[in-house]
Design a protein around this motif. Structure first.
Motif, short mmCIF file in Angstrom:
data_model
loop_
_atom_site.label_atom_id
_atom_site.label_comp_id
_atom_site.label_asym_id
_atom_site.label_seq_id
_atom_site.Cartn_x
_atom_site.Cartn_y
_atom_site.Cartn_z
N VAL A 164 0.33 10.67 -24.31
CA VAL A 164 1.01 9.76 -23.38
C VAL A 164 0.74 8.32 -23.77
O VAL A 164 1.67 7.50 -23.84
N ASP A 165 -0.52 8.01 -24.05
CA ASP A 165 -0.88 6.64 -24.40
C ASP A 165 -0.16 6.17 -25.66
O ASP A 165 0.32 5.03 -25.73
N GLN A 166 -0.06 7.04 -26.66
CA GLN A 166 0.62 6.67 -27.90
C GLN A 166 2.11 6.49 -27.71
O GLN A 166 2.74 5.72 -28.42
N ALA A 167 2.69 7.20 -26.73
CA ALA A 167 4.13 7.13 -26.52
C ALA A 167 4.54 5.95 -25.64
O ALA A 167 5.72 5.59 -25.62
N LEU A 168 3.59 5.35 -24.94
CA LEU A 168 3.92 4.21 -24.09
C LEU A 168 4.39 3.04 -24.94
O LEU A 168 3.81 2.77 -26.00
N PRO A 169 5.42 2.34 -24.49
CA PRO A 169 5.87 1.18 -25.26
C PRO A 169 4.81 0.09 -25.25
O PRO A 169 4.15 -0.15 -24.24
N ARG A 170 4.61 -0.50 -26.38
CA ARG A 170 3.63 -1.57 -26.51
C ARG A 170 4.30 -2.90 -26.19
O ARG A 170 5.44 -3.14 -26.59
N PRO A 171 3.59 -3.78 -25.46
CA PRO A 171 4.18 -5.09 -25.19
C PRO A 171 4.34 -5.87 -26.49
O PRO A 171 3.49 -5.78 -27.39
N ALA A 172 5.41 -6.60 -26.57
CA ALA A 172 5.67 -7.40 -27.76
C ALA A 172 4.64 -8.53 -27.84
O ALA A 172 4.32 -9.15 -26.83
N ARG A 173 4.14 -8.74 -29.03
CA ARG A 173 3.20 -9.84 -29.22
C ARG A 173 3.99 -11.15 -29.22
O ARG A 173 5.02 -11.27 -29.86
N PRO A 174 3.48 -12.12 -28.49
CA PRO A 174 4.19 -13.41 -28.48
C PRO A 174 4.12 -14.08 -29.85
O PRO A 174 3.13 -13.94 -30.57
N THR A 175 5.18 -14.79 -30.16
CA THR A 175 5.21 -15.52 -31.42
C THR A 175 4.25 -16.70 -31.33
O THR A 175 3.78 -17.07 -30.25
N LEU A 176 3.95 -17.27 -32.46
CA LEU A 176 3.06 -18.43 -32.50
C LEU A 176 3.63 -19.55 -31.63
O LEU A 176 2.90 -20.20 -30.88
N PHE A 177 4.94 -19.73 -31.69
CA PHE A 177 5.58 -20.78 -30.89
C PHE A 177 5.40 -20.52 -29.40
O PHE A 177 5.02 -21.41 -28.64
N LYS A 178 5.61 -19.27 -28.97
CA LYS A 178 5.47 -18.94 -27.56
C LYS A 178 4.02 -19.10 -27.10
O LYS A 178 3.76 -19.54 -25.99
N ARG A 179 3.08 -18.73 -27.96
CA ARG A 179 1.67 -18.91 -27.60
C ARG A 179 1.34 -20.40 -27.48
O ARG A 179 0.62 -20.82 -26.59
N PHE A 180 1.89 -21.19 -28.38
CA PHE A 180 1.64 -22.63 -28.36
C PHE A 180 2.24 -23.25 -27.10
O PHE A 180 1.58 -23.98 -26.39
N VAL A 181 3.50 -22.92 -26.80
CA VAL A 181 4.19 -23.48 -25.64
C VAL A 181 3.55 -22.96 -24.35
O VAL A 181 3.30 -23.69 -23.41
N GLY A 182 3.25 -21.65 -24.31
CA GLY A 182 2.64 -21.07 -23.13
C GLY A 182 1.24 -21.61 -22.89
O GLY A 182 0.85 -21.87 -21.75
N GLY A 183 0.48 -21.82 -23.95
CA GLY A 183 -0.87 -22.37 -23.81
C GLY A 183 -0.87 -23.80 -23.36
O GLY A 183 -1.73 -24.23 -22.60
N ALA A 184 0.15 -24.57 -23.77
CA ALA A 184 0.24 -25.97 -23.39
C ALA A 184 0.53 -26.10 -21.90
O ALA A 184 0.10 -27.04 -21.26
N ARG A 185 1.27 -25.15 -21.34
CA ARG A 185 1.63 -25.22 -19.92
C ARG A 185 0.44 -24.89 -19.01
O ARG A 185 0.41 -25.27 -17.87
N GLN A 186 -0.52 -24.15 -19.51
CA GLN A 186 -1.65 -23.74 -18.68
C GLN A 186 -2.64 -24.88 -18.45
O GLN A 186 -3.43 -24.82 -17.54
N HIS A 187 -2.61 -25.89 -19.26
CA HIS A 187 -3.59 -26.99 -19.15
C HIS A 187 -3.18 -27.97 -18.10
O HIS A 187 -2.17 -28.30 -17.76
#
Length: 102
Positions: A79-102
């Motif tokens: 079951v665990d192996q068949a569960l869809p994995r969340p998409a890893r955020p791109t570097l841009f999304k991590r950068f933009v998302g991290g900037a908003r948290q500050h």
């Protein structure tokens, strides 16, 4: 998926023979369906729950309980192996998302 439902009186655990029968029935459906339409996550999850219930059933032979425990862990991994994995955020999304948290 058609098949008999496992029922027991309110508050009473199902008889172990019914759980074994249901688990075997579900496993055969999983095997047949996997060959035709691919693995079914919902069916694998139900199989895992039945095996876990059997593993904790006090009226079951200890060897059979241990086998059901081991199999429930293996089905949980399926079951665990068949569960869809969340998409890893791109570097841009991590950068933009991290900037908003500050």
């Amino acid at each position: 998926m058609a098949g008999p439902a496992v029922t027991a009186p309110a508050g009473a655990p199902p008889q172990p023979e019914l759980l074994v029968s249901a688990a075997l029935h579900l496993m055969s459906h999983y095997s047949a369906n996997a060959a035709q339409a691919g693995p079914c996550l919902k069916l694998a999850s139900v199989i895992e729950r039945h095996l876990k219930a059997l593993a904790s059933h006090g009226d079951l032979n200890p060897v059979l309980r241990a086998t059901c425990q081991q199999l429930s862990e293996q089905w949980a991994a399926v079951v665990d192996q068949a569960l869809p994995r969340p998409a890893r955020p791109t570097l841009f999304k991590r950068f933009v998302g991290g900037a908003r948290q500050h």
